[in-house]
Scaffold this active site. Structure first.
Site, PDB file in Angstrom:
ATOM      1  N   LYS A 205      -3.261  67.723 135.149  1.00  0.00           N
ATOM      2  CA  LYS A 205      -2.264  68.803 135.011  1.00  0.00           C
ATOM      3  C   LYS A 205      -2.506  69.892 136.052  1.00  0.00           C
ATOM      4  O   LYS A 205      -1.576  70.356 136.703  1.00  0.00           O
ATOM      5  CB  LYS A 205      -2.343  69.353 133.582  1.00  0.00           C
ATOM      6  CG  LYS A 205      -1.404  70.491 133.213  1.00  0.00           C
ATOM      7  CD  LYS A 205      -1.862  71.864 133.564  1.00  0.00           C
ATOM      8  CE  LYS A 205      -3.263  72.225 133.196  1.00  0.00           C
ATOM      9  NZ  LYS A 205      -3.524  72.465 131.800  1.00  0.00           N
TER      10      LYS A 205
ATOM     11  N   CYS B 117      -6.078  68.368 131.145  1.00  0.00           N
ATOM     12  CA  CYS B 117      -6.369  69.516 132.022  1.00  0.00           C
ATOM     13  C   CYS B 117      -6.497  69.173 133.495  1.00  0.00           C
ATOM     14  O   CYS B 117      -5.956  69.881 134.342  1.00  0.00           O
ATOM     15  CB  CYS B 117      -7.660  70.232 131.606  1.00  0.00           C
ATOM     16  SG  CYS B 117      -8.485  69.660 130.145  1.00  0.00           S
TER      17      CYS B 117
ATOM     18  N   GLU C  56      -9.288  94.260 140.991  1.00  0.00           N
ATOM     19  CA  GLU C  56      -9.795  95.636 140.945  1.00  0.00           C
ATOM     20  C   GLU C  56      -9.066  96.458 139.882  1.00  0.00           C
ATOM     21  O   GLU C  56      -9.583  97.466 139.413  1.00  0.00           O
ATOM     22  CB  GLU C  56      -9.691  96.316 142.309  1.00  0.00           C
ATOM     23  CG  GLU C  56      -8.278  96.608 142.780  1.00  0.00           C
ATOM     24  CD  GLU C  56      -8.237  97.281 144.157  1.00  0.00           C
ATOM     25  OE1 GLU C  56      -8.965  98.278 144.340  1.00  0.00           O
ATOM     26  OE2 GLU C  56      -7.501  96.802 145.032  1.00  0.00           O
TER      27      GLU C  56
ATOM     28  N   GLU D 142       3.333  75.059 130.606  1.00  0.00           N
ATOM     29  CA  GLU D 142       2.714  74.554 131.844  1.00  0.00           C
ATOM     30  C   GLU D 142       3.624  73.539 132.528  1.00  0.00           C
ATOM     31  O   GLU D 142       3.861  73.604 133.742  1.00  0.00           O
ATOM     32  CB  GLU D 142       1.350  73.944 131.532  1.00  0.00           C
ATOM     33  CG  GLU D 142       0.346  75.008 131.098  1.00  0.00           C
ATOM     34  CD  GLU D 142      -1.046  74.482 130.805  1.00  0.00           C
ATOM     35  OE1 GLU D 142      -1.978  75.288 130.783  1.00  0.00           O
ATOM     36  OE2 GLU D 142      -1.199  73.258 130.580  1.00  0.00           O
TER      37      GLU D 142
ATOM     38  N   HIS E 268     -11.727  96.185 147.120  1.00  0.00           N
ATOM     39  CA  HIS E 268     -10.373  96.524 147.564  1.00  0.00           C
ATOM     40  C   HIS E 268     -10.036  95.812 148.867  1.00  0.00           C
ATOM     41  O   HIS E 268     -10.892  95.734 149.740  1.00  0.00           O
ATOM     42  CB  HIS E 268     -10.284  98.050 147.760  1.00  0.00           C
ATOM     43  CG  HIS E 268      -8.926  98.518 148.118  1.00  0.00           C
ATOM     44  ND1 HIS E 268      -7.888  98.526 147.213  1.00  0.00           N
ATOM     45  CD2 HIS E 268      -8.424  98.958 149.301  1.00  0.00           C
ATOM     46  CE1 HIS E 268      -6.803  98.986 147.820  1.00  0.00           C
ATOM     47  NE2 HIS E 268      -7.092  99.247 149.082  1.00  0.00           N
TER      48      HIS E 268
ATOM     49  N   TYR F  33       1.187  75.787 125.012  1.00  0.00           N
ATOM     50  CA  TYR F  33       0.516  75.565 126.292  1.00  0.00           C
ATOM     51  C   TYR F  33       1.251  74.522 127.137  1.00  0.00           C
ATOM     52  O   TYR F  33       1.608  74.768 128.278  1.00  0.00           O
ATOM     53  CB  TYR F  33      -0.895  75.008 126.048  1.00  0.00           C
ATOM     54  CG  TYR F  33      -1.936  75.984 125.602  1.00  0.00           C
ATOM     55  CD1 TYR F  33      -2.838  76.510 126.516  1.00  0.00           C
ATOM     56  CD2 TYR F  33      -2.057  76.340 124.269  1.00  0.00           C
ATOM     57  CE1 TYR F  33      -3.835  77.374 126.115  1.00  0.00           C
ATOM     58  CE2 TYR F  33      -3.054  77.212 123.856  1.00  0.00           C
ATOM     59  CZ  TYR F  33      -3.942  77.731 124.776  1.00  0.00           C
ATOM     60  OH  TYR F  33      -4.925  78.589 124.384  1.00  0.00           O
TER      61      TYR F  33
ATOM     62  N   CYS G 201      -8.803  65.223 128.627  1.00  0.00           N
ATOM     63  CA  CYS G 201      -8.887  66.234 129.691  1.00  0.00           C
ATOM     64  C   CYS G 201      -8.892  65.598 131.070  1.00  0.00           C
ATOM     65  O   CYS G 201      -8.139  65.991 131.952  1.00  0.00           O
ATOM     66  CB  CYS G 201     -10.129  67.099 129.498  1.00  0.00           C
ATOM     67  SG  CYS G 201     -10.293  68.345 130.782  1.00  0.00           S
TER      68      CYS G 201
HETATM   69  P1  NDP Z   1       0.558  74.379 121.026  1.00  0.00           P
HETATM   70  O1  NDP Z   1      -0.157  74.463 119.756  1.00  0.00           O
HETATM   71  O2  NDP Z   1       0.121  75.193 122.174  1.00  0.00           O
HETATM   72  O3  NDP Z   1       2.099  74.720 120.781  1.00  0.00           O
HETATM   73  C1  NDP Z   1       2.860  73.979 119.898  1.00  0.00           C
HETATM   74  C2  NDP Z   1       4.282  74.454 119.978  1.00  0.00           C
HETATM   75  O4  NDP Z   1       5.106  73.558 119.261  1.00  0.00           O
HETATM   76  C3  NDP Z   1       4.488  75.826 119.388  1.00  0.00           C
HETATM   77  O5  NDP Z   1       5.421  76.499 120.178  1.00  0.00           O
HETATM   78  C4  NDP Z   1       5.031  75.543 117.985  1.00  0.00           C
HETATM   79  O6  NDP Z   1       5.975  76.480 117.575  1.00  0.00           O
HETATM   80  C5  NDP Z   1       5.736  74.217 118.180  1.00  0.00           C
HETATM   81  N1  NDP Z   1       5.596  73.306 117.037  1.00  0.00           N
HETATM   82  C6  NDP Z   1       4.493  73.040 116.348  1.00  0.00           C
HETATM   83  N2  NDP Z   1       4.735  72.109 115.401  1.00  0.00           N
HETATM   84  C7  NDP Z   1       6.034  71.769 115.517  1.00  0.00           C
HETATM   85  C8  NDP Z   1       6.889  70.881 114.835  1.00  0.00           C
HETATM   86  N3  NDP Z   1       6.446  70.129 113.827  1.00  0.00           N
HETATM   87  N4  NDP Z   1       8.170  70.799 115.232  1.00  0.00           N
HETATM   88  C9  NDP Z   1       8.624  71.550 116.245  1.00  0.00           C
HETATM   89  N5  NDP Z   1       7.861  72.427 116.910  1.00  0.00           N
HETATM   90  C10 NDP Z   1       6.575  72.526 116.560  1.00  0.00           C
HETATM   91  O7  NDP Z   1       0.582  72.812 121.380  1.00  0.00           O
HETATM   92  P2  NDP Z   1       0.668  71.998 122.733  1.00  0.00           P
HETATM   93  O8  NDP Z   1       1.207  70.677 122.348  1.00  0.00           O
HETATM   94  O9  NDP Z   1       1.350  72.775 123.795  1.00  0.00           O
HETATM   95  O10 NDP Z   1      -0.857  71.847 123.139  1.00  0.00           O
HETATM   96  C11 NDP Z   1      -1.781  71.277 122.214  1.00  0.00           C
HETATM   97  C12 NDP Z   1      -3.133  71.906 122.361  1.00  0.00           C
HETATM   98  O11 NDP Z   1      -3.739  71.449 123.552  1.00  0.00           O
HETATM   99  C13 NDP Z   1      -3.098  73.418 122.485  1.00  0.00           C
HETATM  100  O12 NDP Z   1      -3.149  74.045 121.237  1.00  0.00           O
HETATM  101  C14 NDP Z   1      -4.320  73.715 123.312  1.00  0.00           C
HETATM  102  O13 NDP Z   1      -5.381  73.943 122.453  1.00  0.00           O
HETATM  103  C15 NDP Z   1      -4.525  72.458 124.125  1.00  0.00           C
HETATM  104  N6  NDP Z   1      -4.108  72.683 125.516  1.00  0.00           N
HETATM  105  C16 NDP Z   1      -4.765  73.625 126.248  1.00  0.00           C
HETATM  106  C17 NDP Z   1      -4.401  73.876 127.549  1.00  0.00           C
HETATM  107  C18 NDP Z   1      -5.132  74.923 128.318  1.00  0.00           C
HETATM  108  O14 NDP Z   1      -6.224  75.307 127.919  1.00  0.00           O
HETATM  109  N7  NDP Z   1      -4.563  75.448 129.405  1.00  0.00           N
HETATM  110  C19 NDP Z   1      -3.315  73.157 128.188  1.00  0.00           C
HETATM  111  C20 NDP Z   1      -2.662  72.205 127.321  1.00  0.00           C
HETATM  112  C21 NDP Z   1      -3.066  71.994 126.040  1.00  0.00           C
HETATM  113  P3  NDP Z   1       5.650  77.929 116.979  1.00  0.00           P
HETATM  114  O15 NDP Z   1       4.174  78.138 117.072  1.00  0.00           O
HETATM  115  O16 NDP Z   1       6.415  78.889 117.848  1.00  0.00           O
HETATM  116  O17 NDP Z   1       6.143  77.881 115.585  1.00  0.00           O
END
Ligand code: NDP
Length: 470
Positions: A72, A69, A464, A203, A459, A199, A64
């Site tokens: 980012k 986080c 709101e 982002e 307001h 995510y 983080c």
């Molecule tokens: P996410 O779990 O958010 O998303 C993963 C994405 O990758 C999905 O779209 C999924 O597709 C796809 N995917 C998963 N496995 C594969 C694979 N083997 N091959 C190809 N595509 C795949 O992961 P992120 O990497 O974006 O982030 C990881 C974690 O970090 C998040 O789950 C979150 O908990 C945390 N995070 C939180 C943030 C915040 O709070 N703002 C910011 C950044 C990260 P689909 O589901 O469509 O099948």
């Protein structure tokens, strides 16, 4: 619950005064990993009187603070100026000679990351936590061996090693970057392909797009941000496309070929090969368990490599605990911090053991514009509760109207029709995350739609809308 509390009683070694048991070991607690969960657990355990050591092979602060986080969010702020500087002209400002210096932003961000890393180190030092800046491996019962060869023993071991980006193997996958590298780029790529629709993909798509890159997102399924309410996902998709981000769905990586000039020729299923300057993978994160020596003492892991824990973060080995992303419960920093706190209070504090409530956790995606949510989506509520009421406000924020920006916000409230309780709030629009933090308290506290109706609006604000739903 009663059984669980009983199970803790014999393990307490500090506050209960069982000093003889504690003194058997060099430390009462040895934490592996100084990220959000590990640092919180270590300093709280130390504050309860435990003798604590923590091992961190990289930088104190974890994902983080160092490459997640925090940096980012700084990039998100930096990126938003691209729109603000354009919009400023509609508010009477003349902005001439604007230019963007990525290296300046990158280095400022890294400077602040180093400052925060220092603060985390100070916090540990102030609590008399010993920090080993090296890798630690469990080599026997209550025994840890450090990379230097030093062997220490501990009454309790906490694993808080987090997770790392998961990059599937395919020909040329060695040419991709992940969010880890994105913070250190020498230049913003002219054309970047981002794999994943979650995510990090959304982002960073916003960040790179605002910095002038041509961004393409490629996801294996037909959606983005699967766990969020469908209306918000659609709205983000629509706004992102208007901003120039391209989306490719139902596609997988076949091959990446690196050419002599450094460009990457990418073959995706169902598409002609295309050239990009960078490919970034954001397809989820995998728990960091390799080389920890879990097998030496038989710590159970699950299918995704996560450490299996109960509600109290206990593994199957009675003195070994795990918190944060390595347990793959909810991969969010504030959750890891709570797990670390609960572990330390429960094992070393004077009160009763308690578990973290993983329900109703608010979350946000810092896309452009951001999304924020708490509770059930409309789909989940329909499946689970059946009889629900859905309130929706689809509006153009005042700032966007003056700026001539045709970007609409969407707020949604899901109410259990049986008792008027709000079971979900979903928002996309400027400052959605800031507004959501307060709204989430109301949902967690099981307030009703009538409670919101009874609250006078501030307001003019965007927030709101939450008390004006009809
Ligand atoms: P996410 O779990 O958010 O998303 C993963 C994405 O990758 C999905 O779209 C999924 O597709 C796809 N995917 C998963 N496995 C594969 C694979 N083997 N091959 C190809 N595509 C795949 O992961 P992120 O990497 O974006 O982030 C990881 C974690 O970090 C998040 O789950 C979150 O908990 C945390 N995070 C939180 C943030 C915040 O709070 N703002 C910011 C950044 C990260 P689909 O589901 O469509 O099948």
């Amino acid at each position: 619950m009663v059984a669980a509390i009983g199970a803790f009683a014999h393990m307490r070694c500090v506050s209960t005064g069982s000093a003889a048991m504690a003194d058997q070991y060099d430390y009462d607690l040895f934490t592996i990993g100084a990220g959000s969960g590990g640092v919180r657990a270590s300093r709280v355990a130390a504050a309860h009187g435990a003798r604590v050591a923590v091992a961190e092979e990289y930088r104190v602060g974890g994902t983080c603070v160092i490459r997640g986080c925090v940096p980012k969010k700084m990039l998100v702020y930096g990126a938003h100026f691209a729109e603000d500087l354009v919009d400023a002209q509609h508010f009477g400002w003349t902005v001439t000679g604007k230019s963007f210096d990525w290296i300046a932003l990158r280095d400022h961000v890294q400077k602040d990351v180093s400052r925060l890393e220092g603060l985390y180190g100070e916090t540990l030092a102030n609590h008399n936590v010993t920090v080993f800046h090296e890798r630690a491996t469990i080599t026997g019962d209550h025994e840890i061996t450090l990379a230097s060869g030093k062997v220490v023993t501990a009454g309790h071991i906490l694993i808080a090693t987090g997770a790392r980006p998961l990059v599937p193997e395919f020909p040329g996958s060695e040419h991709v970057i992940t969010s880890n590298e994105a913070f250190h780029l020498d230049a913003i790529p002219r054309r970047i392909l981002i794999a994943g629709g979650g995510y990090i993909a959304n982002e960073f798509a916003g960040i790179f797009n605002e910095f002038g890159a041509k961004v393409t997102i490629a996801n294996r399924s037909d959606t983005i941000l699967r766990s969020y309410d469908a209306s918000l996902r659609d709205r983000l998709l629509q706004i992102s496309m208007v901003k120039g981000i391209e989306f490719l769905f139902m596609t997988e990586f076949e091959q990446i070929e690196k050419r002599e000039d450094g460009t990457l020729l990418v073959k995706l299923t169902g598409h002609d090969p295309r050239e990009f300057d960078a490919v970034m993978f954001a397809t989820g994160r995998t728990p960091n368990i390799e080389g920890l020596g879990l097998e030496t003492i038989g710590v159970e892991t699950g299918k995704k490599g996560e450490i299996v824990v109960d509600a109290f973060s206990r593994t199957n080995v009675d003195y070994v605990y795990a918190v944060g992303d390595v347990t793959d419960r909810v991969q969010l920093t504030p959750v890891a911090i709570r797990e670390g706190q609960a572990f330390a209070d429960s094992v070393f504090g004077p009160g009763e053991p308690y578990a973290v409530d993983h329900s109703c956790v608010p979350s946000a995606v810092f896309s452009h514009p951001p999304i924020a949510a708490v509770g059930m989506t409309e789909g989940e509520a329909r499946n689970k509760l059946g009889n629900i009421r859905v309130y929706q406000s689809d509006f153009r924020p005042m700032k966007n109207v003056v700026a001539g920006r045709n970007e609409r916000s969407l707020y949604k409230m899901i109410v259990d029709a049986a008792n008027d309780r709000i079971v979900g709030i979903h928002m996309i629009g400027p400052e959605a995350a800031e507004i959501m933090q307060a709204a989430a308290i109301a949902v967690k506290a099981k307030l009703t739609k009538a409670d919101f109706d009874a609250t006078v609006a501030i307001h003019p604000t965007m927030a709101e809308e939450l008390v004006l739903f009809k």
